[in-house]
Design a protein around this motif. Sequence first.
Motif, PDB file in Angstrom:
ATOM      1  N   GLU A 191       0.841  -1.193   0.000  1.00 57.42           N
ATOM      2  CA  GLU A 191       0.000   0.000   0.000  1.00 57.42           C
ATOM      3  C   GLU A 191       0.877   1.243   0.000  1.00 57.42           C
ATOM      4  O   GLU A 191       1.878   1.307   0.727  1.00 57.42           O
ATOM      5  CB  GLU A 191      -0.911   0.025   1.239  1.00 57.42           C
ATOM      6  N   VAL A 192       0.503   2.216  -0.802  1.00 59.56           N
ATOM      7  CA  VAL A 192       1.163   3.524  -0.817  1.00 59.56           C
ATOM      8  C   VAL A 192       0.082   4.585  -0.945  1.00 59.56           C
ATOM      9  O   VAL A 192      -0.794   4.479  -1.812  1.00 59.56           O
ATOM     10  CB  VAL A 192       2.170   3.653  -1.983  1.00 59.56           C
ATOM     11  N   GLU A 193       0.137   5.586  -0.085  1.00 56.43           N
ATOM     12  CA  GLU A 193      -0.840   6.670  -0.193  1.00 56.43           C
ATOM     13  C   GLU A 193      -0.290   7.954   0.418  1.00 56.43           C
ATOM     14  O   GLU A 193       0.620   7.933   1.254  1.00 56.43           O
ATOM     15  CB  GLU A 193      -2.160   6.300   0.466  1.00 56.43           C
ATOM     16  N   ARG A 194      -0.870   9.037  -0.034  1.00 57.21           N
ATOM     17  CA  ARG A 194      -0.551  10.334   0.545  1.00 57.21           C
ATOM     18  C   ARG A 194      -1.727  10.775   1.402  1.00 57.21           C
ATOM     19  O   ARG A 194      -2.859  10.878   0.915  1.00 57.21           O
ATOM     20  CB  ARG A 194      -0.286  11.378  -0.537  1.00 57.21           C
ATOM     21  N   VAL A 195      -1.447  11.054   2.673  1.00 58.84           N
ATOM     22  CA  VAL A 195      -2.472  11.449   3.630  1.00 58.84           C
ATOM     23  C   VAL A 195      -2.218  12.889   4.035  1.00 58.84           C
ATOM     24  O   VAL A 195      -1.078  13.276   4.330  1.00 58.84           O
ATOM     25  CB  VAL A 195      -2.443  10.537   4.874  1.00 58.84           C
ATOM     26  N   VAL A 196      -3.285  13.686   4.062  1.00 62.09           N
ATOM     27  CA  VAL A 196      -3.191  15.069   4.519  1.00 62.09           C
ATOM     28  C   VAL A 196      -3.850  15.147   5.886  1.00 62.09           C
ATOM     29  O   VAL A 196      -5.026  14.795   6.038  1.00 62.09           O
ATOM     30  CB  VAL A 196      -3.862  16.042   3.532  1.00 62.09           C
ATOM     31  N   GLY A 197      -3.100  15.569   6.878  1.00 65.01           N
ATOM     32  CA  GLY A 197      -3.597  15.613   8.244  1.00 65.01           C
ATOM     33  C   GLY A 197      -4.637  16.699   8.441  1.00 65.01           C
ATOM     34  O   GLY A 197      -4.826  17.592   7.607  1.00 65.01           O
ATOM     35  N   GLN A 198      -5.292  16.620   9.575  1.00 69.94           N
ATOM     36  CA  GLN A 198      -6.332  17.592   9.921  1.00 69.94           C
ATOM     37  C   GLN A 198      -5.836  18.495  11.034  1.00 69.94           C
ATOM     38  O   GLN A 198      -5.445  18.018  12.100  1.00 69.94           O
ATOM     39  CB  GLN A 198      -7.602  16.866  10.373  1.00 69.94           C
ATOM     40  N   LEU A 199      -5.806  19.775  10.788  1.00 70.38           N
ATOM     41  CA  LEU A 199      -5.384  20.718  11.819  1.00 70.38           C
ATOM     42  C   LEU A 199      -6.400  20.767  12.954  1.00 70.38           C
ATOM     43  O   LEU A 199      -7.612  20.770  12.730  1.00 70.38           O
ATOM     44  CB  LEU A 199      -5.226  22.122  11.228  1.00 70.38           C
ATOM     45  N   ASP A 200      -5.881  20.779  14.173  1.00 66.17           N
ATOM     46  CA  ASP A 200      -6.718  20.964  15.350  1.00 66.17           C
ATOM     47  C   ASP A 200      -6.948  22.463  15.526  1.00 66.17           C
ATOM     48  O   ASP A 200      -5.998  23.220  15.765  1.00 66.17           O
ATOM     49  CB  ASP A 200      -6.018  20.376  16.579  1.00 66.17           C
ATOM     50  N   PHE A 201      -8.194  22.884  15.406  1.00 70.93           N
ATOM     51  CA  PHE A 201      -8.475  24.313  15.513  1.00 70.93           C
ATOM     52  C   PHE A 201      -8.051  24.880  16.863  1.00 70.93           C
ATOM     53  O   PHE A 201      -7.805  26.079  16.995  1.00 70.93           O
ATOM     54  CB  PHE A 201      -9.964  24.567  15.287  1.00 70.93           C
ATOM     55  N   GLY A 202      -7.976  24.027  17.886  1.00 70.00           N
ATOM     56  CA  GLY A 202      -7.531  24.512  19.193  1.00 70.00           C
ATOM     57  C   GLY A 202      -6.117  25.054  19.167  1.00 70.00           C
ATOM     58  O   GLY A 202      -5.752  25.885  20.004  1.00 70.00           O
ATOM     59  N   ALA A 203      -5.290  24.603  18.202  1.00 69.18           N
ATOM     60  CA  ALA A 203      -3.920  25.091  18.100  1.00 69.18           C
ATOM     61  C   ALA A 203      -3.857  26.519  17.579  1.00 69.18           C
ATOM     62  O   ALA A 203      -2.805  27.166  17.655  1.00 69.18           O
ATOM     63  CB  ALA A 203      -3.099  24.169  17.200  1.00 69.18           C
ATOM     64  N   PHE A 204      -4.961  27.050  17.037  1.00 68.28           N
ATOM     65  CA  PHE A 204      -5.001  28.436  16.585  1.00 68.28           C
ATOM     66  C   PHE A 204      -5.246  29.398  17.752  1.00 68.28           C
ATOM     67  O   PHE A 204      -5.130  30.611  17.595  1.00 68.28           O
ATOM     68  CB  PHE A 204      -6.110  28.624  15.548  1.00 68.28           C
ATOM     69  N   ALA A 205      -5.629  28.846  18.917  1.00 70.27           N
ATOM     70  CA  ALA A 205      -5.960  29.677  20.072  1.00 70.27           C
ATOM     71  C   ALA A 205      -4.968  29.421  21.203  1.00 70.27           C
ATOM     72  O   ALA A 205      -4.308  28.377  21.253  1.00 70.27           O
ATOM     73  CB  ALA A 205      -7.381  29.371  20.554  1.00 70.27           C
ATOM     74  N   ASP A 206      -4.858  30.371  22.129  1.00 76.61           N
ATOM     75  CA  ASP A 206      -3.984  30.213  23.282  1.00 76.61           C
ATOM     76  C   ASP A 206      -4.528  29.118  24.202  1.00 76.61           C
ATOM     77  O   ASP A 206      -5.737  28.902  24.308  1.00 76.61           O
ATOM     78  CB  ASP A 206      -3.882  31.515  24.074  1.00 76.61           C
ATOM     79  N   SER A 207      -3.610  28.427  24.882  1.00 81.05           N
ATOM     80  CA  SER A 207      -4.000  27.406  25.845  1.00 81.05           C
ATOM     81  C   SER A 207      -2.998  27.412  26.984  1.00 81.05           C
ATOM     82  O   SER A 207      -1.938  28.050  26.897  1.00 81.05           O
ATOM     83  CB  SER A 207      -4.050  26.020  25.183  1.00 81.05           C
ATOM     84  N   ALA A 208      -3.318  26.698  28.053  1.00 77.70           N
ATOM     85  CA  ALA A 208      -2.439  26.689  29.222  1.00 77.70           C
ATOM     86  C   ALA A 208      -2.593  25.396  29.988  1.00 77.70           C
ATOM     87  O   ALA A 208      -3.675  24.818  30.060  1.00 77.70           O
ATOM     88  CB  ALA A 208      -2.746  27.876  30.139  1.00 77.70           C
TER      89      ALA A 208
END
Length: 701
Positions: free
Chosen positions: A459-476
Amino acid sequence: MVLISYRALAFAIAPLAFVGSIGLAPALAQTAETVSPATSVTNALPNLIDGKRTFQPAYFNDITPQTAADMVVRIPGFNIEDGESVRGFGGAAGNVLIDGSRPTSKNESLFAILSRIPAGNVEKIELLEGAAAGALAPGKSLIVNVIRKANNKASGKWEVQTTGVGSGRIKPKLDTSYTSKLGGFNVTTGLHAEIENVEDFIGYEGVLSPSGVFTERGPNDDRRRSKYAQATFAMDGKIGDTKLNANASYMEGNFTRDWVHVAFRPNATVPFRVDEGKEEGTTKRWEIGGDLERDVAGWTGKLALLAKATEDENLDLAGFNPVGQTKNFGRFVADSTNEERVARLTFKRKFGAHQIETGGELAYNSLDFVGQYAEGDGTIFVVRPSDISSTEVSENRKEAFVSDSWTLSPKLTLESTLTGEWSTIEQTGASGKKRSFFYPKPRIKAAWKPHDGWTYRVEVERVVGQLDFGAFADSASVGDNNQNSGNPELRPEQVWSSLIGVERRWGKRGVINVSLVQEKFEDQLTLVPTRNGGVALGNVPEAERWGYNISWAIPLTALLAGLEIEGNYRWRDSELADPITNQTRPFSGWNGKNFNTNITYEIPKKKLRMGAWYWRGNNNREYRPNQTFLWDTIQNWGAWVETKAYKNLSLEFGVEDPNGTTFNRLRTDFTPDRRSGVVRQTQYRERSKDGVWYLLVKGTF
């Protein structure tokens, strides 16, 4: 295309040779005639016909199943997979179908859905491989299709579980569902409620100087509680020539955590500092989905629709306060709403040896986030305008694809897919930005069966990941005194994934799978420093991960009738150029080794099963610009016994880690960051939790 490297091939030789040797072993080296059972033997491994093995209900008689889930987990060499946790339908497909269709739910696990189908309503179960699998679920090399009876009878199932922990606390769980006919439709309603988590982590932690001497240490107490309840509804049937499926669910849950650590100086009897904090979180989640399927001009057309949303409210509070001084706490509060809307239209048709499927998908996803950091004495908190983070992130995504599942010969099948993905991500707020992306995603999978019982896969394939929208915002993570900034420059990571695998089946249940994998990443995600001295999730240009998987189900009837051992082992290694030191290191937060196995013993005549299991893994390291975190390997084990000697009842009793489990973490702080190699201090933390016992009673009505 990315091919398996010579380095990867080197470490593959041993496991592949191992499987090859199995084919030479007298107990397993059977001819095609002896491997292939007579079709009249209903509880033997079914023949493989056109890439399909059909399991009749009689195959599962020895376990007296109550639900379709009991039957599916019994199929040798197959593990239920829910698919990736990504937006849309295309990349989130699991490996189980019901009446030829995948459930239009992303909030519920496949096991939970199967658990609401009474075993008496199952006509047969199909295990499909190669092109036969790709024809129903493109991208899957192995799938299960649960076929229900046309004349389903009204029935229900219930289960009650009581779980006790060493502290004496009890965790109850209730799950019930009922299936009936209403206006020609199958209608299933379900209710699930449980106290999911009652864990007390007790131990100690301390800080060591660069020379390895404890400068402080003391006991800690970490208590966690969570519970949730969920209601579900599903219906399916036909209106004329149109098949209709619909489902809905609603869930509410909450989580609390209270922790305290008392720090003592060496040889002191009075503490000099008390660290304490708490976390609170509530979640509300709903989902509505459905699909329509009918023939259109010789093609099978299907329209799937989904809408879902999750609302979260979280509080994280922590203080590190010297005794006798004014207390000072940090508090991070966040409210967020995630929404998703998906529409997917597909058409498929068979042309001779080819099964063609084509279609497209539209998806809209959004995050509305507000977070604020404050400091105070534990009662009164002050929020500065600069400590308020508010952002809205949305994505419009389009996808088009065409797939061909081609049976070149009875022994060779080929599946090829070409997908194009267009997306536009827009963010508002102080870091507002709008960006568009296009990614082609080819995939090719081949399966070769030179002899009955043997399957080779590439098997060979190209996979495009999904960005976590939480990474666009501040967190702690206030308890670790760490904060992450949002990053509006994030790009989805892309992976060229390659696999070579071999499978050996024999007898009724014997199977061994070995696969070799390699992944080459572009824009791999990891924590990187920001211009203002902070930390955020960011991209590194290139990275690589490789390893192998081995899974097995081996009957030990030569030793004792009804005895079987099964399990799997996963090994991974990885490397990327560290964005801080520019040195090669493994991925952050990745567990390289994972092993689990269980042994079962069945006495069908007495309707009795028992077993024991062992799991080892979760050894990983996390990298921040000025810190590393190292978690030790964890081992868990347990044992259980189940009887179905009582009509319509199943009773199971088990224990998990009766002696408890210990978790160790080592945190190393560098000054000013990891480039210097200068250790400022090291924090060692050890926590233990009690073992548990459980009593599970299941029944049908």
